[in-house]
Motif scaffolding. Sequence first.
Motif, PDB file in Angstrom:
ATOM      1  N   VAL A  23       0.898  -1.305  -0.056  1.00  9.92           N
ATOM      2  CA  VAL A  23       0.148   0.154  -0.045  1.00  9.92           C
ATOM      3  C   VAL A  23       0.690   1.333  -0.046  1.00  9.92           C
ATOM      4  CG1 VAL A  23      -2.069  -0.958   0.955  1.00  9.92           C
ATOM      5  CG2 VAL A  23      -0.315  -0.118   2.630  1.00  9.92           C
ATOM      6  N   TYR A  24       2.273   1.274   0.122  1.00  5.73           N
ATOM      7  CA  TYR A  24       3.207   2.151   0.117  1.00  5.73           C
ATOM      8  C   TYR A  24       4.348   1.855  -0.296  1.00  5.73           C
ATOM      9  CZ  TYR A  24       6.222   6.017   1.551  1.00  5.73           C
ATOM     10  OH  TYR A  24       7.574   6.776   1.555  1.00  5.73           O
ATOM     11  N   LEU A 142      -3.761  12.212   4.814  1.00  5.24           N
ATOM     12  CA  LEU A 142      -3.042  11.816   3.383  1.00  5.24           C
ATOM     13  C   LEU A 142      -3.345  12.572   2.134  1.00  5.24           C
ATOM     14  CD1 LEU A 142      -0.440  10.461   2.317  1.00  5.24           C
ATOM     15  CD2 LEU A 142      -2.045   8.497   1.827  1.00  5.24           C
ATOM     16  N   ILE A 161       2.413   8.130  10.805  1.00  6.66           N
ATOM     17  CA  ILE A 161       1.594   7.100  11.199  1.00  6.66           C
ATOM     18  C   ILE A 161       2.112   6.740  12.317  1.00  6.66           C
ATOM     19  CG2 ILE A 161       2.563   5.430   9.968  1.00  6.66           C
ATOM     20  CD1 ILE A 161      -0.559   4.467   9.297  1.00  6.66           C
ATOM     21  N   PHE A 178       1.544   5.624  -3.073  1.00  6.40           N
ATOM     22  CA  PHE A 178       0.188   5.183  -2.405  1.00  6.40           C
ATOM     23  C   PHE A 178      -0.686   4.281  -3.107  1.00  6.40           C
ATOM     24  CE2 PHE A 178       2.339   8.622   0.173  1.00  6.40           C
ATOM     25  CZ  PHE A 178       2.523   8.094   1.513  1.00  6.40           C
ATOM     26  N   PRO A 181      -4.714   6.644  -1.490  1.00 10.49           N
ATOM     27  CA  PRO A 181      -4.593   7.489  -0.367  1.00 10.49           C
ATOM     28  C   PRO A 181      -6.003   7.838   0.386  1.00 10.49           C
ATOM     29  CG  PRO A 181      -3.518   8.542  -2.367  1.00 10.49           C
ATOM     30  CD  PRO A 181      -4.094   7.048  -2.700  1.00 10.49           C
ATOM     31  N   THR A 183      -8.208   5.547   1.043  1.00 10.95           N
ATOM     32  CA  THR A 183      -8.224   4.251   1.820  1.00 10.95           C
ATOM     33  C   THR A 183      -7.468   4.413   3.097  1.00 10.95           C
ATOM     34  OG1 THR A 183      -8.959   2.851  -0.051  1.00 10.95           O
ATOM     35  CG2 THR A 183      -8.011   1.826   1.932  1.00 10.95           C
ATOM     36  N   PHE A 184      -6.375   4.958   2.974  1.00  9.17           N
ATOM     37  CA  PHE A 184      -5.583   5.130   4.034  1.00  9.17           C
ATOM     38  C   PHE A 184      -6.000   6.109   4.961  1.00  9.17           C
ATOM     39  CE2 PHE A 184      -1.538   3.668   2.510  1.00  9.17           C
ATOM     40  CZ  PHE A 184      -0.662   3.776   3.282  1.00  9.17           C
ATOM     41  N   ASP A 185      -6.822   7.288   4.512  1.00  4.98           N
ATOM     42  CA  ASP A 185      -7.711   8.092   5.544  1.00  4.98           C
ATOM     43  C   ASP A 185      -8.608   7.471   6.182  1.00  4.98           C
ATOM     44  OD1 ASP A 185      -5.632  10.321   5.055  1.00  4.98           O
ATOM     45  OD2 ASP A 185      -6.947  11.049   3.630  1.00  4.98           O
ATOM     46  N   PHE A 188      -6.859   4.969   8.736  1.00  8.09           N
ATOM     47  CA  PHE A 188      -6.195   5.433   9.905  1.00  8.09           C
ATOM     48  C   PHE A 188      -6.117   6.697  10.391  1.00  8.09           C
ATOM     49  CE2 PHE A 188      -3.503   2.557   6.656  1.00  8.09           C
ATOM     50  CZ  PHE A 188      -3.500   1.338   7.689  1.00  8.09           C
TER      51      PHE A 188
END
Length: 200
Positions: A23-24, A142, A161, A178, A181, A183-185, A188
Amino acid sequence: MQSGAVARRKALAQFRDRGEVVVYDRGLKDTHYSWGPWVAAGQMLMWINFADFYWRYTMDKDEDTGELTPAPLWKRACISGIALAAGASIGAGLLHFVTRSVARMRVVDNGATVVLETYRLSGRGTRAARFPIAALYSRDTLHTGSGPNGVSKPGLPQYSIYAGSGSYAYIMNRDGAFHSPKTFDTLFHRDQAPQGAAKK
């Protein structure tokens, strides 16, 4: 609160039946920070020279005669100690940055676990740390909608993070790739650490 939990469940669904999802990825060689220890040592040597200079040549001026005399031992020791502490702090900060910089982030175990690959202290190679995905959080967002990948933030090239309350941040560079992005937010972004998150 419930809608946030539902959104997270939907975001996690994309990892089901997939052994591993990157994912990154910083997109750099694992030896990218091999210069770190050399810079830390070099600047420490500079501060040692400063400390030696202050120890040898710190002088006090006599107000009556105008003569210069060596400063008392305690004064020279304090000034030299401050120089050494400055060098040690800068070097330690640099090496800390290296070891908290993320080279890759992978989601494994059908979305249950995150593997963070960070650079070693030597700057050569990486080491992996595993965390339950629910334990990770970021106070920062993000996705910004700016830049080629939608994550650019003027003046703030890093995304941080955490793996628990009171833990040091893991650092990701916004120039990295990424997976998603938004989905990251969803997964997390929180104002505070999740309950039960372990410190590391």
